[in-house]
Design a protein around this motif. Structure first.
Motif, short mmCIF file in Angstrom:
data_model
loop_
_atom_site.label_atom_id
_atom_site.label_comp_id
_atom_site.label_asym_id
_atom_site.label_seq_id
_atom_site.Cartn_x
_atom_site.Cartn_y
_atom_site.Cartn_z
N TRP A 268 -31.37 -8.06 -23.06
CA TRP A 268 -32.02 -9.36 -22.97
C TRP A 268 -31.73 -9.98 -21.59
O TRP A 268 -30.72 -9.68 -20.96
N TYR A 284 -35.70 -13.27 -23.16
CA TYR A 284 -36.65 -12.20 -22.86
C TYR A 284 -36.03 -10.86 -23.22
O TYR A 284 -34.95 -10.51 -22.75
N ARG A 286 -36.12 -6.66 -23.45
CA ARG A 286 -36.69 -5.52 -22.73
C ARG A 286 -37.42 -4.59 -23.69
O ARG A 286 -36.88 -4.18 -24.72
N HIS A 287 -38.65 -4.25 -23.33
CA HIS A 287 -39.49 -3.36 -24.14
C HIS A 287 -39.40 -1.93 -23.60
O HIS A 287 -38.85 -1.70 -22.52
N ASP A 289 -41.35 -0.11 -22.08
CA ASP A 289 -41.91 0.09 -20.74
C ASP A 289 -41.05 -0.54 -19.65
O ASP A 289 -41.42 -0.52 -18.47
N VAL A 291 -40.31 -3.71 -19.26
CA VAL A 291 -40.67 -5.10 -18.97
C VAL A 291 -39.95 -6.03 -19.95
O VAL A 291 -39.87 -5.77 -21.15
N PHE A 292 -39.42 -7.14 -19.42
CA PHE A 292 -38.79 -8.16 -20.26
C PHE A 292 -39.84 -9.18 -20.68
O PHE A 292 -40.40 -9.88 -19.84
N ARG A 293 -40.11 -9.24 -21.98
CA ARG A 293 -41.10 -10.17 -22.53
C ARG A 293 -40.41 -11.17 -23.44
O ARG A 293 -39.42 -10.84 -24.10
N ALA A 326 -44.87 -15.28 -19.97
CA ALA A 326 -44.78 -14.26 -21.01
C ALA A 326 -43.82 -13.14 -20.62
O ALA A 326 -43.22 -12.51 -21.49
N GLU A 327 -43.69 -12.90 -19.31
CA GLU A 327 -42.83 -11.83 -18.81
C GLU A 327 -41.98 -12.36 -17.66
O GLU A 327 -42.35 -13.33 -16.99
N LEU A 328 -40.87 -11.70 -17.43
CA LEU A 328 -40.05 -12.00 -16.26
C LEU A 328 -40.36 -10.97 -15.17
O LEU A 328 -40.56 -9.80 -15.46
#
Length: 329
Positions: A268, A284, A286-287, A289, A291-293, A326-328
């Protein structure tokens, strides 16, 4: 510069621009008023739009016996009272369900249940910022939702907004005696359901330096998935709730086990924000891919220098009100 009287006269001639300028100074406080009554920002926005439409259509009937502000509050309050009758009562998970255990499966949101949501922003009147922040704190707003609609309105109009009993009676089309009786009953319920000390008083007692240290320690522990460090920040009877999910955890040990087993399965990143006048964090996750959403907004409730409750709001529809990315990057 147009005076309020000039704008009112122009609005009565169906000048929509004049009407917008007339109500603009009151929009923010009316939105907060609707939020206190309804317990959720998007409900408050719906009620405010209904109220402003009603004000526009009802300009011809405004005779000027009260101020424009009081007239708008009357329309907004009654829009909220109609909505309260139509929508489910907004509470907190612990009002609906017993505490879960860390090994329990997390059920999804339950149909027909609605939960209190936090309030974004801090655009208060500087002269009343402290007391107005208190009036949107989660514990206060959650306690309000246990009151019947009329009691809710009376308490907010009298105690938060400082309308006189006679003004409130006019807003609600009732008597001063009925207003005073409703206020007495509402105070009794709130005394039983709200802590003795507000979050604003707690934060002031904590001081800026200690507050910054607490925020930094929480962010560092969460981002490192350092459960022992988080435990050091929690009160012994700390709670962790996750509206709109029904499950919640009671006590520092159960909270720690849940965090270890579920929350920290992925990394996170946290961004400090303010919500309902309280310390809060946009979280946020991490997914796959990389990306932190955004995954939740955690709102902290403090007791002295310890965290007594973490309320993790998981509804994505809520995030737009906080203007969060929505994303960092």
């Amino acid at each position: 510069m147009d005076t309020e009287a000039d704008l009112l006269e122009a609005a009565r001639r169906e000048d929509r621009g004049a009407f917008d300028r007339l109500v603009r100074p009151y929009r923010s406080e009316l939105r907060a008023h609707c939020y206190r009554l309804l317990g959720a920002l998007h409900d408050a926005e719906d009620a405010l739009q209904e109220a402003l439409l009603g004000a526009w259509r009802g300009l011809a009937g405004f005779e000027g016996r009260s101020s424009v502000r009081a007239w708008l509050y009357r329309i907004a309050t009654n829009a909220c009272l109609r909505m309260i009758k139509q929508r489910p009562q907004r509470l907190l998970p612990r009002d609906h369900h017993p505490a879960a255990k860390p090994g329990d499966a997390l059920a999804g949101p339950v149909d027909g249940e609605a939960f209190v949501e936090p309030y974004p922003g801090d655009d208060w009147d500087p002269q009343r910022r402290f007391e107005l922040r208190e009036s949107v704190e989660l514990a206060f707003v959650a306690a309000l939702q246990h009151l019947p609609g009329t009691q809710r309105a009376v308490l907010i109009l009298r105690e938060v907004l400082a309308f006189s009993a006679a003004e409130v009676a006019e807003v609600l089309d009732t008597s001063v005696a009925s207003v005073n009786s409703a206020l007495q009953r509402a105070r009794k319920t709130l005394d039983q359901r709200t802590p003795s000390r507000s979050q604003q008083a707690t934060l002031r007692s904590l001081g800026d330096d200690a507050e910054r240290a607490l925020v930094a320690a929480f962010v560092a522990a969460w981002e490192r998935a350092d459960v022992p460090a988080l435990l050091d920040l929690l009160a012994e009877d700390a709670r962790f709730t996750m509206p709109p999910l029904p499950a919640w955890f009671d006590g520092r040990d159960d909270v720690a086990r849940f965090l270890s087993g579920s929350v920290f399965a992925t990394p996170w990143r946290l961004v400090p924000v303010r919500a309902s006048g309280q310390l809060a964090f946009a979280c946020y996750q991490r997914h796959p891919d990389g990306v932190f959403r955004i995954g939740c907004v955690n709102v902290l409730t403090l007791r002295d220098d310890r965290i007594a409750e973490i309320t993790g709001f998981l509804d994505p529809a809520m995030y737009a009100g906080f203007a969060l990315p929505a994303e960092l990057p």
